[in-house]
Write a protein that holds these residues in place. Structure first.
Motif, PDB file in Angstrom:
ATOM      1  N   ILE A   1      32.878  56.103  13.252  1.00  0.00           N
ATOM      2  CA  ILE A   1      33.707  57.302  13.180  1.00  0.00           C
ATOM      3  C   ILE A   1      32.961  58.484  13.788  1.00  0.00           C
ATOM      4  CG2 ILE A   1      34.787  58.951  11.590  1.00  0.00           C
ATOM      5  CD1 ILE A   1      35.220  56.518   9.688  1.00  0.00           C
ATOM      6  N   LEU A   2      31.689  58.609  13.450  1.00  0.00           N
ATOM      7  CA  LEU A   2      30.891  59.725  13.959  1.00  0.00           C
ATOM      8  C   LEU A   2      30.800  59.709  15.479  1.00  0.00           C
ATOM      9  CD1 LEU A   2      29.094  62.154  13.228  1.00  0.00           C
ATOM     10  CD2 LEU A   2      27.169  60.573  13.199  1.00  0.00           C
ATOM     11  N   MET A   3      30.559  58.541  16.052  1.00  0.00           N
ATOM     12  CA  MET A   3      30.422  58.443  17.504  1.00  0.00           C
ATOM     13  C   MET A   3      31.740  58.683  18.230  1.00  0.00           C
ATOM     14  SD  MET A   3      27.381  57.966  18.448  1.00  0.00           S
ATOM     15  CE  MET A   3      26.364  58.619  17.157  1.00  0.00           C
ATOM     16  N   ASN A   4      32.834  58.542  17.519  1.00  0.00           N
ATOM     17  CA  ASN A   4      34.146  58.702  18.140  1.00  0.00           C
ATOM     18  C   ASN A   4      34.859  59.990  17.742  1.00  0.00           C
ATOM     19  OD1 ASN A   4      34.591  56.203  19.741  1.00  0.00           O
ATOM     20  ND2 ASN A   4      34.067  55.283  17.777  1.00  0.00           N
ATOM     21  N   LEU A   5      34.141  60.894  17.069  1.00  0.00           N
ATOM     22  CA  LEU A   5      34.757  62.168  16.725  1.00  0.00           C
ATOM     23  C   LEU A   5      35.011  62.974  17.991  1.00  0.00           C
ATOM     24  CD1 LEU A   5      32.921  63.527  13.557  1.00  0.00           C
ATOM     25  CD2 LEU A   5      35.259  62.702  13.740  1.00  0.00           C
ATOM     26  N   ASP A   6      36.163  63.563  18.051  1.00  0.00           N
ATOM     27  CA  ASP A   6      36.526  64.443  19.155  1.00  0.00           C
ATOM     28  C   ASP A   6      36.015  65.835  18.798  1.00  0.00           C
ATOM     29  OD1 ASP A   6      37.767  66.127  20.969  1.00  0.00           O
ATOM     30  OD2 ASP A   6      39.742  65.206  20.752  1.00  0.00           O
ATOM     31  N   VAL A   7      35.234  66.446  19.676  1.00  0.00           N
ATOM     32  CA  VAL A   7      34.662  67.768  19.387  1.00  0.00           C
ATOM     33  C   VAL A   7      35.740  68.817  19.171  1.00  0.00           C
ATOM     34  CG1 VAL A   7      32.472  67.327  20.548  1.00  0.00           C
ATOM     35  CG2 VAL A   7      34.355  68.330  21.832  1.00  0.00           C
ATOM     36  N   ASN A   8      36.940  68.546  19.624  1.00  0.00           N
ATOM     37  CA  ASN A   8      38.040  69.490  19.447  1.00  0.00           C
ATOM     38  C   ASN A   8      38.956  69.122  18.286  1.00  0.00           C
ATOM     39  OD1 ASN A   8      37.378  71.162  21.701  1.00  0.00           O
ATOM     40  ND2 ASN A   8      38.089  69.498  23.004  1.00  0.00           N
ATOM     41  N   HIS A   9      38.626  68.010  17.608  1.00  0.00           N
ATOM     42  CA  HIS A   9      39.470  67.574  16.503  1.00  0.00           C
ATOM     43  C   HIS A   9      38.624  66.823  15.470  1.00  0.00           C
ATOM     44  CE1 HIS A   9      43.166  66.583  14.453  1.00  0.00           C
ATOM     45  NE2 HIS A   9      42.740  65.343  14.351  1.00  0.00           N
ATOM     46  N   PHE A  10      38.016  67.595  14.598  1.00  0.00           N
ATOM     47  CA  PHE A  10      37.262  67.007  13.490  1.00  0.00           C
ATOM     48  C   PHE A  10      37.330  67.975  12.324  1.00  0.00           C
ATOM     49  CE2 PHE A  10      34.187  69.736  15.506  1.00  0.00           C
ATOM     50  CZ  PHE A  10      33.444  70.263  14.459  1.00  0.00           C
TER      51      PHE A  10
ATOM     52  N   GLY B   1      39.254  75.768  14.868  1.00  0.00           N
ATOM     53  CA  GLY B   1      38.138  76.677  14.636  1.00  0.00           C
ATOM     54  C   GLY B   1      38.236  77.476  13.351  1.00  0.00           C
ATOM     55  N   SER B   2      39.189  77.139  12.500  1.00  0.00           N
ATOM     56  CA  SER B   2      39.349  77.906  11.262  1.00  0.00           C
ATOM     57  C   SER B   2      38.313  77.496  10.222  1.00  0.00           C
ATOM     58  CB  SER B   2      40.764  77.731  10.705  1.00  0.00           C
ATOM     59  OG  SER B   2      40.979  76.386  10.329  1.00  0.00           O
ATOM     60  N   THR B   3      37.916  78.466   9.443  1.00  0.00           N
ATOM     61  CA  THR B   3      36.951  78.244   8.374  1.00  0.00           C
ATOM     62  C   THR B   3      37.565  78.730   7.074  1.00  0.00           C
ATOM     63  OG1 THR B   3      35.103  78.601   9.884  1.00  0.00           O
ATOM     64  CG2 THR B   3      34.627  78.806   7.555  1.00  0.00           C
ATOM     65  N   GLU B   4      37.323  77.968   6.030  1.00  0.00           N
ATOM     66  CA  GLU B   4      37.797  78.339   4.695  1.00  0.00           C
ATOM     67  C   GLU B   4      36.598  78.311   3.778  1.00  0.00           C
ATOM     68  OE1 GLU B   4      40.447  76.123   1.349  1.00  0.00           O
ATOM     69  OE2 GLU B   4      41.203  76.041   3.400  1.00  0.00           O
TER      70      GLU B   4
END
Length: 186
Positions: free
Chosen positions: A35-44, A171-174
């Motif tokens: 899962i880690l190797m296939n994470l999309d930098v724009n969608h995690f 890019g949202s943070t909570e």
């Protein structure tokens, strides 16, 4: 004799080549399944909780001998317990989504700052629901370890400083502030 040595060398090379091929195949499988190797930098999604550990240590200038500060030992013990196979098995068993242990281990990070008394628990993954659930299970497991750590290392208070999450897609943070009062490990 030379023919025999040539056959031995050939067999050795064959076994080395087979080992390299198997290693490459395993690496390919890992790269496809991780899962880690296939994470999309724009969608995690990432979630973390930060705790302050207070052992009550104080320096008393009027004493020549000071009671040892056990904060580092407490934090190191937590880090060890929260990196054990028991933790990953607990999370895997209670997580709604099935994640093989090998890949689950990559998604959970436990960090300590012994000089500040900070314990940070972090989970990263593809979707918000699974990440939040894994963090909640990690926090529960942490809570369940408190009596063991208190008995083996020493009494301490734990304060939740912050829980935060980050959505890599937008890019949202909570962030939620933690408790203002710590709670004892008793």
């Amino acid at each position: 004799n030379e023919a025999f040595q040539l056959i031995l060398k050939e067999n050795l090379y064959d076994s080395q080549i087979n080992a390299v091929v198997k290693s490459i195949e395993k690496n390919d499988d890992y790269m496809q399944e991780s899962i880690l190797m296939n994470l999309d930098v724009n969608h995690f999604y990432e979630a973390e909780s930060v705790y302050y550990i207070d052992t009550g240590y104080q320096i008393n200038p009027s004493l020549a001998y000071q009671t040892p500060d056990k904060t580092a030992s407490v934090l190191e013990t937590y880090a060890s317990l929260l990196s054990s196979g028991n933790l990953y098995t607990y999370i895997q068993k209670n997580l709604e989504a099935y994640i093989p242990l090998r890949y689950l281990q990559e998604l959970i990070t436990v960090e300590t700052d012994t000089s500040a008394g900070i314990l940070q628990l972090k989970v990263i993954g593809r979707d918000e629901k699974t990440v939040r659930q894994a963090l909640a299970l990690l926090q529960t497991y942490f809570e369940e370890q408190r009596s063991t750590v208190s008995a083996s290392i020493g009494e301490h208070a734990v304060s939740l400083v912050e829980i935060s999450s980050f959505n890599g897609g937008d890019g949202s943070t909570e962030t939620a502030a933690g408790e203002t009062e710590g709670y004892s490990s008793e």
